[in-house]
Design a protein around this motif. Structure first.
Motif, PDB file in Angstrom:
ATOM      1  N   MET A   1       0.852  -1.167   0.000  1.00  0.00           N
ATOM      2  CA  MET A   1       0.000   0.000   0.000  1.00  0.00           C
ATOM      3  C   MET A   1       0.900   1.233   0.000  1.00  0.00           C
ATOM      4  SD  MET A   1      -2.779   1.237   2.906  1.00  0.00           S
ATOM      5  CE  MET A   1      -3.395  -0.391   3.112  1.00  0.00           C
ATOM      6  N   SER A   2       0.665   2.126  -0.926  1.00  0.00           N
ATOM      7  CA  SER A   2       1.490   3.329  -1.014  1.00  0.00           C
ATOM      8  C   SER A   2       1.075   4.336   0.066  1.00  0.00           C
ATOM      9  CB  SER A   2       1.343   3.958  -2.395  1.00  0.00           C
ATOM     10  OG  SER A   2       0.032   4.460  -2.559  1.00  0.00           O
ATOM     11  N   ILE A   3       1.967   5.262   0.351  1.00  0.00           N
ATOM     12  CA  ILE A   3       1.698   6.263   1.390  1.00  0.00           C
ATOM     13  C   ILE A   3       0.519   7.164   1.015  1.00  0.00           C
ATOM     14  CG2 ILE A   3       2.660   8.262   2.589  1.00  0.00           C
ATOM     15  CD1 ILE A   3       5.321   6.785   2.638  1.00  0.00           C
ATOM     16  N   PRO A   4       0.437   7.677  -0.225  1.00  0.00           N
ATOM     17  CA  PRO A   4      -0.739   8.499  -0.555  1.00  0.00           C
ATOM     18  C   PRO A   4      -2.060   7.733  -0.430  1.00  0.00           C
ATOM     19  CG  PRO A   4       0.983   8.836  -2.181  1.00  0.00           C
ATOM     20  CD  PRO A   4       1.422   7.703  -1.311  1.00  0.00           C
ATOM     21  N   PHE A   5      -2.050   6.457  -0.835  1.00  0.00           N
ATOM     22  CA  PHE A   5      -3.265   5.659  -0.708  1.00  0.00           C
ATOM     23  C   PHE A   5      -3.608   5.439   0.762  1.00  0.00           C
ATOM     24  CE2 PHE A   5      -5.491   1.574  -0.368  1.00  0.00           C
ATOM     25  CZ  PHE A   5      -6.609   1.871  -1.131  1.00  0.00           C
ATOM     26  N   ALA A   6      -2.600   5.181   1.589  1.00  0.00           N
ATOM     27  CA  ALA A   6      -2.837   4.977   3.019  1.00  0.00           C
ATOM     28  C   ALA A   6      -3.386   6.248   3.664  1.00  0.00           C
ATOM     29  CB  ALA A   6      -1.555   4.543   3.709  1.00  0.00           C
ATOM     30  N   VAL A  60     -10.022   6.051  17.342  1.00  0.00           N
ATOM     31  CA  VAL A  60     -10.890   5.018  16.768  1.00  0.00           C
ATOM     32  C   VAL A  60     -10.562   4.801  15.287  1.00  0.00           C
ATOM     33  CG1 VAL A  60     -13.295   4.451  16.196  1.00  0.00           C
ATOM     34  CG2 VAL A  60     -12.739   5.412  18.433  1.00  0.00           C
ATOM     35  N   ALA A  61     -10.311   5.896  14.558  1.00  0.00           N
ATOM     36  CA  ALA A  61      -9.973   5.780  13.133  1.00  0.00           C
ATOM     37  C   ALA A  61      -8.650   5.046  12.938  1.00  0.00           C
ATOM     38  CB  ALA A  61      -9.913   7.160  12.486  1.00  0.00           C
ATOM     39  N   ALA A  62      -7.683   5.277  13.818  1.00  0.00           N
ATOM     40  CA  ALA A  62      -6.398   4.575  13.714  1.00  0.00           C
ATOM     41  C   ALA A  62      -6.591   3.075  13.922  1.00  0.00           C
ATOM     42  CB  ALA A  62      -5.405   5.139  14.718  1.00  0.00           C
ATOM     43  N   LEU A  63      -7.441   2.703  14.869  1.00  0.00           N
ATOM     44  CA  LEU A  63      -7.699   1.278  15.102  1.00  0.00           C
ATOM     45  C   LEU A  63      -8.396   0.650  13.889  1.00  0.00           C
ATOM     46  CD1 LEU A  63      -8.889   1.411  18.805  1.00  0.00           C
ATOM     47  CD2 LEU A  63      -6.695   0.595  17.955  1.00  0.00           C
ATOM     48  N   VAL A  64      -9.400   1.328  13.365  1.00  0.00           N
ATOM     49  CA  VAL A  64     -10.119   0.804  12.194  1.00  0.00           C
ATOM     50  C   VAL A  64      -9.185   0.751  10.985  1.00  0.00           C
ATOM     51  CG1 VAL A  64     -12.005   1.262  10.573  1.00  0.00           C
ATOM     52  CG2 VAL A  64     -12.378   1.517  13.026  1.00  0.00           C
ATOM     53  N   PHE A  65      -8.363   1.789  10.809  1.00  0.00           N
ATOM     54  CA  PHE A  65      -7.409   1.793   9.697  1.00  0.00           C
ATOM     55  C   PHE A  65      -6.445   0.615   9.820  1.00  0.00           C
ATOM     56  CE2 PHE A  65      -3.186   2.914   8.105  1.00  0.00           C
ATOM     57  CZ  PHE A  65      -3.481   3.091   6.764  1.00  0.00           C
ATOM     58  N   ALA A  71      -6.222  -6.290   6.729  1.00  0.00           N
ATOM     59  CA  ALA A  71      -7.073  -7.135   5.894  1.00  0.00           C
ATOM     60  C   ALA A  71      -6.712  -6.978   4.420  1.00  0.00           C
ATOM     61  CB  ALA A  71      -8.536  -6.782   6.119  1.00  0.00           C
ATOM     62  N   MET A  72      -6.393  -5.756   4.007  1.00  0.00           N
ATOM     63  CA  MET A  72      -6.015  -5.551   2.608  1.00  0.00           C
ATOM     64  C   MET A  72      -4.698  -6.247   2.284  1.00  0.00           C
ATOM     65  SD  MET A  72      -7.096  -1.606   1.936  1.00  0.00           S
ATOM     66  CE  MET A  72      -6.523  -1.630   0.255  1.00  0.00           C
ATOM     67  N   GLN A  73      -3.742  -6.190   3.179  1.00  0.00           N
ATOM     68  CA  GLN A  73      -2.454  -6.839   2.943  1.00  0.00           C
ATOM     69  C   GLN A  73      -2.572  -8.359   2.993  1.00  0.00           C
ATOM     70  OE1 GLN A  73       0.419  -5.397   2.077  1.00  0.00           O
ATOM     71  NE2 GLN A  73      -0.541  -3.388   2.106  1.00  0.00           N
ATOM     72  N   THR A  74      -3.491  -8.871   3.809  1.00  0.00           N
ATOM     73  CA  THR A  74      -3.602 -10.306   4.012  1.00  0.00           C
ATOM     74  C   THR A  74      -4.499 -10.985   2.985  1.00  0.00           C
ATOM     75  OG1 THR A  74      -3.303  -9.950   6.382  1.00  0.00           O
ATOM     76  CG2 THR A  74      -4.196 -12.075   5.723  1.00  0.00           C
TER      77      THR A  74
END
Length: 90
Positions: A1-6, A60-65, A71-74
């Motif tokens: 995952m690229s930094i801009p996408f993250a 909360v957003a950091a936990l969800v992210f 999940a995206m990497q796996t």
């Protein structure tokens, strides 16, 4: 995952969760505080606590992210893996 996408994904999650966190971090109303400012309804907040809302929302957003990124990497294969699996040469 690229930094801009993250960063874009985190911002999207943060903005969406803001509307879920706003009712949870409840402010005391002017009616509850007993200090109603003339011209405002009793249900208006007596003290705006946006700093607390932003802090809770960011956590909360950091936990969800983290869960979404994991999940995206796996579970989601990279496009290069899909192309190679189809028999195309890189």
């Amino acid at each position: 995952m690229s930094i801009p996408f993250a960063l874009a994904l985190y911002f999207l999650i943060w903005w969406t969760l803001l509307f879920a966190v706003l009712p949870v971090v409840r402010a005391k109303t002017q009616g509850e505080a007993g200090e109603i400012v003339p011209g405002t309804p009793e249900g208006a907040p007596s003290r705006l606590m946006m700093g607390r809302v932003v802090l809770v929302n960011s956590i909360v957003a950091a936990l969800v992210f983290g869960v979404v990124a994991w999940a995206m990497q796996t579970y989601i294969p990279a496009i290069s893996d899909v192309v190679q699996g189809a028999g195309a040469t890189p």
